[in-house]
Write an enzyme that holds these catalytic residues in place. Structure first.
Site, PDB file in Angstrom:
ATOM      1  N   ASP A   1       0.825  -1.211   0.000  1.00 13.24           N
ATOM      2  CA  ASP A   1       0.000   0.000   0.000  1.00 13.24           C
ATOM      3  C   ASP A   1       0.866   1.271   0.000  1.00 13.24           C
ATOM      4  O   ASP A   1       1.720   1.422   0.867  1.00 13.24           O
ATOM      5  CB  ASP A   1      -0.861  -0.033   1.281  1.00 13.24           C
ATOM      6  CG  ASP A   1      -1.954   1.003   1.279  1.00 13.24           C
ATOM      7  OD1 ASP A   1      -2.807   0.942   0.376  1.00 13.24           O
ATOM      8  OD2 ASP A   1      -1.945   1.871   2.169  1.00 13.24           O
TER       9      ASP A   1
ATOM     10  N   HIS B   1     -10.504  -1.321  -5.452  1.00 14.90           N
ATOM     11  CA  HIS B   1     -11.451  -0.881  -4.422  1.00 14.90           C
ATOM     12  C   HIS B   1     -11.457   0.635  -4.223  1.00 14.90           C
ATOM     13  O   HIS B   1     -12.259   1.162  -3.441  1.00 14.90           O
ATOM     14  CB  HIS B   1     -11.097  -1.577  -3.105  1.00 14.90           C
ATOM     15  CG  HIS B   1      -9.758  -1.182  -2.601  1.00 14.90           C
ATOM     16  ND1 HIS B   1      -8.587  -1.542  -3.245  1.00 14.90           N
ATOM     17  CD2 HIS B   1      -9.384  -0.415  -1.557  1.00 14.90           C
ATOM     18  CE1 HIS B   1      -7.560  -1.026  -2.597  1.00 14.90           C
ATOM     19  NE2 HIS B   1      -8.000  -0.326  -1.581  1.00 14.90           N
ATOM     20  N   ASP B   2     -10.527   1.322  -4.910  1.00 12.78           N
ATOM     21  CA  ASP B   2     -10.457   2.790  -4.807  1.00 12.78           C
ATOM     22  C   ASP B   2     -10.993   3.492  -6.052  1.00 12.78           C
ATOM     23  O   ASP B   2     -11.091   4.717  -6.070  1.00 12.78           O
ATOM     24  CB  ASP B   2      -8.994   3.247  -4.663  1.00 12.78           C
ATOM     25  CG  ASP B   2      -8.365   2.819  -3.368  1.00 12.78           C
ATOM     26  OD1 ASP B   2      -7.145   2.581  -3.371  1.00 12.78           O
ATOM     27  OD2 ASP B   2      -9.090   2.712  -2.348  1.00 12.78           O
TER      28      ASP B   2
HETATM   29  O1  TEU Z   1      -4.665   4.020  -1.684  1.00 12.88           O
HETATM   30  C1  TEU Z   1      -3.791   5.128  -1.856  1.00 12.88           C
HETATM   31  C2  TEU Z   1      -4.372   5.922  -2.905  1.00 12.88           C
HETATM   32  O2  TEU Z   1      -3.717   6.284  -3.813  1.00 12.88           O
HETATM   33  C3  TEU Z   1      -5.818   6.143  -2.754  1.00 12.88           C
HETATM   34  O3  TEU Z   1      -5.919   7.252  -1.885  1.00 12.88           O
HETATM   35  C4  TEU Z   1      -6.463   6.367  -4.090  1.00 12.88           C
HETATM   36  O4  TEU Z   1      -5.548   6.774  -5.049  1.00 12.88           O
HETATM   37  C5  TEU Z   1      -7.449   7.458  -3.997  1.00 12.88           C
HETATM   38  O5  TEU Z   1      -8.276   7.132  -2.926  1.00 12.88           O
HETATM   39  C6  TEU Z   1      -8.255   7.525  -5.286  1.00 12.88           C
HETATM   40  O6  TEU Z   1      -9.164   8.567  -5.108  1.00 12.88           O
HETATM   41  C7  TEU Z   1      -4.263   3.095  -0.695  1.00 12.88           C
HETATM   42  C8  TEU Z   1      -5.427   2.139  -0.499  1.00 12.88           C
HETATM   43  O7  TEU Z   1      -5.675   1.453  -1.739  1.00 12.88           O
HETATM   44  C9  TEU Z   1      -6.623   2.962  -0.084  1.00 12.88           C
HETATM   45  O8  TEU Z   1      -7.792   2.141   0.008  1.00 12.88           O
HETATM   46  C10 TEU Z   1      -6.312   3.576   1.268  1.00 12.88           C
HETATM   47  O9  TEU Z   1      -7.366   4.442   1.638  1.00 12.88           O
HETATM   48  C11 TEU Z   1      -5.006   4.388   1.213  1.00 12.88           C
HETATM   49  O10 TEU Z   1      -3.945   3.755   0.527  1.00 12.88           O
HETATM   50  C12 TEU Z   1      -4.483   4.579   2.637  1.00 12.88           C
HETATM   51  O11 TEU Z   1      -4.081   3.320   3.134  1.00 12.88           O
END
Ligand code: TEU
Ligand code: CA
Length: 559
Positions: free
Chosen positions: A200, A330-331
């Site tokens: 991550d 998931h993002d």
């Molecule tokens: O995501 C990091 C990240 O880049 C995300 O913030 C994403 O790009 C952004 O939300 C898009 O709008 C990682 C994980 O995948 C995310 O679920 C976590 O919230 C984040 O790190 C913090 O651990």
């Protein structure tokens, strides 16, 4: 034992467990739920599961705020459940890659509780503490979840850094004791038999110790905050140390999630000679359409922009390094909603997107529900949304005077809950995800879009993914062939070749809902000898002059 680089031949399926399948009716997906669906994943044909965090967590960021790296969140089950899942997956020839979140912990982690207890705490330097400057935060750095990246802690009168939520304090990777504790935890999981890590925001772990002010970027937000911290001064040193201390001792796969990484950096991170990681997730195609305020302003973009990004990475890592290939996770919003057509041509455009991606060089990642064409969702009220990033952004914008009506379209387009609505298994209540009340509302289109329906239709997107995954096992050229872009300036049709040892595979995708007349050059036309896959018809086009139907996609073998 010799390392086979099995991850180069694999297709990975990402499970966000909270939304995958609820086995005990509490409305929350869980590890026994994953076990219950392993036969489904075996039928799809995937080789590896990337499991989003299942560790103990207060769920401020749905598990990406870890309270104990070596215990399982009770809502998800027990460590015995985890061990059973690992065994059951391995029995089916499916590997399990875990999510490693070590840029930060939860503020409820024992290390942070100890660190914040006193300036003289032995764990004080496990985190990044600074004095105020000019009566305020130490720098003008922003959090990815809105607001300052510094939170004042009354007890010791200093600020601590949090690139994400206030409950996710950043770890101090300058501290060798901290690094050793991380490596020890990694070995503990690897010795249990897991098959690797998705890491991550791993390119944020090295901070510039001079703590420079961010250049004042009026109207900029998330992206510049990431770019500012990405690829810090000691990042390659830390990752090589991790390789030497942990990674090289196991036959595993590693993929680093890297906001703000470019292809030059990507080659450095994944070049095997440098002994760091196997592959990275870049975000350049995820930023298509971003405005100055980052992702929340969805602007029109051109197919040639996508071609430029994908080609740069295909060519950039061709000799040194390895690509990950993904449309969503998931993002990110759902692939068919963002890049295809989630209404009239939903499955057709889903097949086109899958053909385009799975024909490329690299390891393809499928996000749960992508294989049945799940779509974005539009809840009528902000109160139905759960994601901290969305809620913080919404509140910040409301405070600036924007109305809910003005803000909802951004959330509909790019909010992370789009990807987190429960997987739609059948047309029963709550889509068969739970017998209870789901933690997040199920997308109302579940009666039309669900696994049971997909499995009953031989022409469904599911079976098309199954065939693409099988093709990758059969066609060495799809794994190791070099990529060559065709129709470079074409704004409607994406075409490229994969070539290896005299064999060529042609991939052609109509990215539009309209018919497209095209002709391919003599180096291609006339050489079509076999159909590998098509979402339209079984017989071959004459590539000298042909018509593509809306979202038509195919792969041909050329002689
Ligand atoms: O995501 C990091 C990240 O880049 C995300 O913030 C994403 O790009 C952004 O939300 C898009 O709008 C990682 C994980 O995948 C995310 O679920 C976590 O919230 C984040 O790190 C913090 O651990
Ligand atoms: Ca449950």
């Amino acid at each position: 034992m010799g390392k086979t680089q099995w991850w180069k031949q694999s297709v990975v399926y990402q499970i966000y467990p909270r939304s995958f399948y609820d086995s005990n009716g509490d409305g929350i997906g869980d590890i026994p739920g994953v076990i219950a669906k392993l036969d489904y994943l075996k039928q799809l044909g995937i080789d590896v599961i990337w499991l989003s965090p299942v560790y103990d967590s207060p769920n401020d960021d749905n598990g990406y705020d870890i309270r104990d790296y070596q215990s399982i969140l009770s809502e998800f089950g027990t460590m015995e459940d985890f061990d059973r899942m690992l065994d059951e997956a391995h029995e089916r020839g499916i590997r399990i890659v875990m999510d490693l979140v070590v840029n930060h912990t939860s503020d409820e982690h024992a290390w942070f509780v100890e660190s914040r207890s006193s300036k003289n705490s032995p764990k004080r330097d496990y985190y990044i503490w600074k004095k105020e400057k000019d009566g305020g935060p130490p720098t003008n750095w922003e959090s990815a979840f809105s607001g300052s990246a510094w939170k004042y802690d009354e007890k010791t009168g200093e600020y601590f850094l949090h690139m994400f939520s206030e409950k996710q304090p950043d770890l101090n990777w300058e501290n060798p004791d901290l690094r050793e504790d991380v490596y020890r935890m990694m070995r503990w999981w690897l010795d249990k038999g897991i098959d690797g890590f998705r890491m991550d925001v791993i390119n944020l772990i090295s901070k510039d110790q001079t703590m420079p002010e961010r250049r004042p970027d009026p109207g900029k937000s998330l992206v510049s905050a990431f770019e500012f911290h990405a690829n810090g001064p000691r990042i390659h040193e830390f990752l090589h140390e991790m390789h030497e201390q942990v990674l090289k001792h196991y036959d595993i796969m590693t993929v680093g999630e890297m906001p703000g990484v470019d292809v030059e950096q990507g080659r450095k991170y994944t070049d095997e000679a440098r002994q760091e990681l196997n592959m990275v997730f870049h975000f350049e195609h995820m930023s298509l359409g971003d405005g100055p305020d980052g992702k929340w302003e969805d602007r029109p973009w051109k197919l040639t922009e996508l071609k430029e990004i994908m080609t740069k990475w295909q060519e950039g890592l061709d000799e040194h390094g390895w690509n990950s290939l993904y449309w969503n996770n998931h993002d990110q919003p759902r692939a068919v909603s963002r890049f295809g057509d989630d209404s009239v041509h939903r499955e057709k455009s889903g097949k086109m997107l899958a053909t385009l991606l799975h024909g490329m060089k690299g390891t393809p990642f499928i996000y749960q529900g992508e294989e049945i064409g799940m779509t974005n969702v539009q809840f009528s009220s902000i109160n139905e949304y759960k994601d901290i990033e969305t809620i913080n952004w919404f509140n910040e914008k409301r405070f600036q005077g924007f109305s809910e009506k003005e803000l909802m379209p951004s959330i509909y387009g790019r909010g992370r809950d789009n990807a987190r609505t429960p997987v739609q298994w059948n047309s029963s209540e709550h889509a068969g995800f739970t017998t209870g009340s789901p933690w997040l509302t199920v997308n109302p289109n579940y009666e039309d879009i669900n696994v049971e329906k997909a499995l009953a239709d031989r022409n469904s997107l599911f079976y098309y993914y199954q065939k693409l995954i099988q093709l990758r096992k059969e066609e060495e050229t799809l794994v190791h062939g070099s990529y060559g872009l065709l129709l470079e300036e074409d704004e409607e049709v994406y075409a490229y070749t994969r070539t290896r040892e005299g064999e060529t595979i042609l991939v052609v995708c109509n990215f539009t809902a309209e018919k497209q007349e095209r002709s391919l050059p003599g180096t291609i036309a006339g050489k079509e000898i076999g159909l590998l896959i098509s979402n339209e018809k079984e017989d071959l086009h004459d590539l000298k002059q042909f018509t593509l139907q809306p979202y038509e996609a195919f792969m041909y073998r050329l002689n």
